[in-house]
Design an enzyme around this catalytic site. Structure first.
Site, PDB file in Angstrom:
ATOM      1  N   ARG A 483       0.831  -1.191   0.000  1.00 34.27           N
ATOM      2  CA  ARG A 483       0.000   0.000   0.000  1.00 34.27           C
ATOM      3  C   ARG A 483       0.869   1.245   0.000  1.00 34.27           C
ATOM      4  O   ARG A 483       1.835   1.349   0.759  1.00 34.27           O
ATOM      5  CB  ARG A 483      -0.901   0.022   1.238  1.00 34.27           C
ATOM      6  N   ILE A 484       0.481   2.194  -0.838  1.00 30.90           N
ATOM      7  CA  ILE A 484       1.190   3.469  -0.861  1.00 30.90           C
ATOM      8  C   ILE A 484       1.033   4.183   0.477  1.00 30.90           C
ATOM      9  O   ILE A 484       1.944   4.818   0.978  1.00 30.90           O
ATOM     10  CB  ILE A 484       0.661   4.345  -2.012  1.00 30.90           C
ATOM     11  N   ASP A 485      -0.137   4.066   1.075  1.00 31.82           N
ATOM     12  CA  ASP A 485      -0.391   4.754   2.344  1.00 31.82           C
ATOM     13  C   ASP A 485      -0.154   3.842   3.547  1.00 31.82           C
ATOM     14  O   ASP A 485      -0.705   4.030   4.606  1.00 31.82           O
ATOM     15  CB  ASP A 485      -1.813   5.316   2.378  1.00 31.82           C
ATOM     16  N   ASP A 486       0.680   2.804   3.358  1.00 32.33           N
ATOM     17  CA  ASP A 486       1.103   1.928   4.463  1.00 32.33           C
ATOM     18  C   ASP A 486      -0.065   1.262   5.177  1.00 32.33           C
ATOM     19  O   ASP A 486      -0.339   1.520   6.349  1.00 32.33           O
ATOM     20  CB  ASP A 486       1.958   2.705   5.466  1.00 32.33           C
TER      21      ASP A 486
END
Length: 617
Positions: A483-486
């Site tokens: 995920r890009i947003d962790d």
């Protein structure tokens, strides 16, 4: 030899066996809906080059009160050209519950076929539910909700364990066009979701066992509704009178007696049900004497079907909206082709219905195909580590779904972009995006069009941005890199690291926190937390337990950290950005860290390695 378990359910590894390759039988190829890769490519080509004809053929498998007319799909993905929108078969009228239940019973003669084998938390609790029984129970539930004055378009919050009543309630909402909104884990999360969706009623149970732990669901609900009182006061009216049926400042709440299956000693041990006479009603009392026939509410294709909550990187709940027709066709088709479903299969998806995978591949997709499914309430390791395989043997499961599979499905057109929005060809790694919508794509964020557009469309105008990093290999296969947003995937639940970090830093002793994933043999991933304490605060077991409790209360039990490490400092770049890659490597004890030249203070890495947690907190 295979691994065995001792009395504490720990796995004791046996001697290593050489790796073996097991090839599918020839029969799987001859009977498969997509027998080979060439067949896949041919169907995929039609879905992308002739989408009108492709989806019109799929639509013929369903019942339409008003047939579709006009274009199948209309959309705008470019924020620079106006509001984002997706419309599929606009103008047609149908009902998804009618299509997945009534037609199976009355047109396909599947009434006596088992729809669900329900397997409870305990192996002693189980039940077979036929399509006839499922339809009757759904109709009774729908009629009961009508008696409480719930009207078309109202939102019903569902906070139930994996029991048959969960499916009854979902489908009852779909039958009479109430929007079911699934709730959060903790009382605070539940309150946030009730408030955001402005739910009119809530359906829950008194309690549930997860393994050997009893969870008092009604207590959590009561705490959540208490939080809601000052901000939102719903009133549910009886259709037979203008007088309010409930006048409490809290929501009308239907409680299923699920812990009734427990022994008296189990119930007494922790599941005393809080009760509010002004708004609480028992499920059995409400269903008593209610008709088991109910006419469906015919709705437009793009009417909302449900609101499913996820968490953004800020931790604020985000209600993803799915609509009727596109979701119905897409989940039905994906279920049939991805799992190669055939009429005599027994299928099992191990996800929780409260997530999109469970919605799609436990409820709507399987039922649309007249499938027999396993509905499992428990956990994989209770009462022993072989529980999943025991259930597979018990019900002769032939299709078992526990993980995604990264080529695109029919109608889905992925692309990979770099940071500048330039499309990458061949082998590449970057942002996973989609060029065009497909019927089952989300339609928006409930009550917040701006958030919908900014989250998914503003970064790269003209594309839907998934939030995933992606790699495409030389064979054209797509691999999700994270995920890009962790986001973390813990036992099938997506959790935001930002949300956990926010909970940890609420503790008065914590100055800063960073959360990363660590592999876990059962959960897939677990939470490994680094906390930096304020001056003169001591890191000890008491603090660790307080932090774990803080996260449980703020988010829910699933988010409880497995590891909490004292971090005198965090690895940061000179601009102050935390290098999570390094923290993940520390959590996993991977010493080859690569280039650390951008770190402001590389020595902090040595300190963190020296203090890393070997055992769970």
């Amino acid at each position: 030899m295979s691994p065995v378990s001792d009395s504490t359910n720990r796995v004791i590894p046996g001697p290593q066996e050489p790796e073996k390759t097991y090839h599918p039988s020839d029969g799987l190829f001859t009977d498969a809906h997509v027998p080979d890769f060439d067949a896949y490519l041919a169907i995929y080509k039609k879905s992308t080059e002739e989408p009108e004809e492709f989806w019109a053929d799929v639509a013929q498998e369903f019942y339409w009160k008003k047939p579709p007319s006009g274009p199948m799909l209309q959309y705008n993905f470019d924020v620079n050209k106006g509001n984002i929108y997706i419309k599929f078969m606009e103008g047609a009228k149908t009902n998804i519950c009618y299509n997945v239940l009534d037609r199976n019973v009355h047109e396909r003669n599947l009434g006596e076929k088992v729809a669900y084998y329900w397997e409870g938390n305990s192996p002693n609790h189980h039940q077979a539910i036929t399509y006839n029984q499922l339809l009757r129970n759904v109709c009774r539930c729908a009629n009961a909700l009508k008696l409480l004055g719930v009207k078309k378009g109202d939102r019903v919050a569902i906070y139930l364990p994996m029991i048959p009543e969960l499916v009854y309630t979902m489908l009852a909402c779909a039958l009479v066009s109430y929007k079911h909104a699934f709730a959060g884990f903790s009382s605070e999360s539940l309150c946030e979701r009730i408030m955001d969706a402005q739910c009119n009623i809530l359906v829950t149970a008194d309690g549930v066992y997860r393994g050997d732990k009893l969870i008092n669901l009604k207590k959590i609900v009561s705490e959540a509704l208490e939080r809601c009182k000052e901000r939102y006061v719903p009133v549910c009216c009886s259709p037979l009178s203008e007088e309010p049926l409930f006048t409490s400042a809290s929501h009308p709440t239907i409680i299923h007696t699920h812990s009734g299956a427990l022994t008296q000693s189990e119930t007494a041990r922790g599941c005393q049900t809080p009760w509010d006479e002004s708004c609480d009603i028992w499920w059995d009392d409400l269903m008593d004497g209610v008709s088991d026939e109910c006419e469906p509410e015919w709705v437009d294709s793009e009417d909302p079907l449900f609101i499913l909550y996820t968490s953004g990187s800020t931790g604020k709940p985000k209600g993803v909206v799915h609509t009727v027709t596109g979701y119905m066709l897409y989940t039905s088709l994906t279920f049939k082709y991805v799992f190669d479903y055939h009429h005599d299969d027994v299928y099992w998806c191990t996800a929780d219905i409260g997530w999109i995978t469970g919605h799609s591949y436990i409820t709507y997709g399987p039922l649309a195909n007249g499938a027999t499914s396993v509905l499992f309430e428990g956990v994989p390791v209770y009462p022993h580590v072989g529980r999943l395989w025991e259930i597979i043997e018990k019900y002769a499961v032939s299709k078992f779904y526990t993980a995604p599979t990264t080529c695109p499905f029919f109608g889905v057109q992925p692309a990979i972009l770099n940071e500048h929005g330039e499309e990458l060809e061949g082998e590449a790694e970057g942002y996973l995006v989609f060029r065009k919508p497909w019927p089952g794509i989300m339609r928006g964020v409930y009550g917040n069009q701006e958030r919908f557009e900014s989250t998914y469309f503003r970064k790269f105008p003209g594309f839907y941005v998934t939030g995933d990093g992606c790699r495409r290999d030389k064979d054209g296969y797509y691999w999700i890199t994270g995920r890009i947003d962790d986001m973390l995937n813990v036992s099938g639940h997506l959790l935001s690291t930002a949300e956990v970090e926010a909970a940890l830093t609420e503790h008065p002793s914590v100055a800063e926190a960073a959360v990363v994933s660590r592999p876990h043999a059962v959960k897939g991933e677990c939470l490994y937390c680094f906390v930096t304490l304020k001056d003169h605060k001591e890191f000890n077991r008491t603090l660790t337990e307080e932090l774990k409790r803080k996260v449980r209360e703020k988010i829910g039990p699933i988010a409880t950290p497995d590891f909490i490490q004292n971090a005198p400092g965090l690895p940061k770049t000179r601009s102050g950005k935390i290098m999570r890659r390094v923290l993940r490597q520390i959590a996993r004890n991977e010493k080859d860290l690569g280039d650390l030249s951008t770190l402001a203070d590389p020595k902090v890495v040595e300190v963190l390695f020296s203090q890393r947690c070997e055992a769970a907190a």
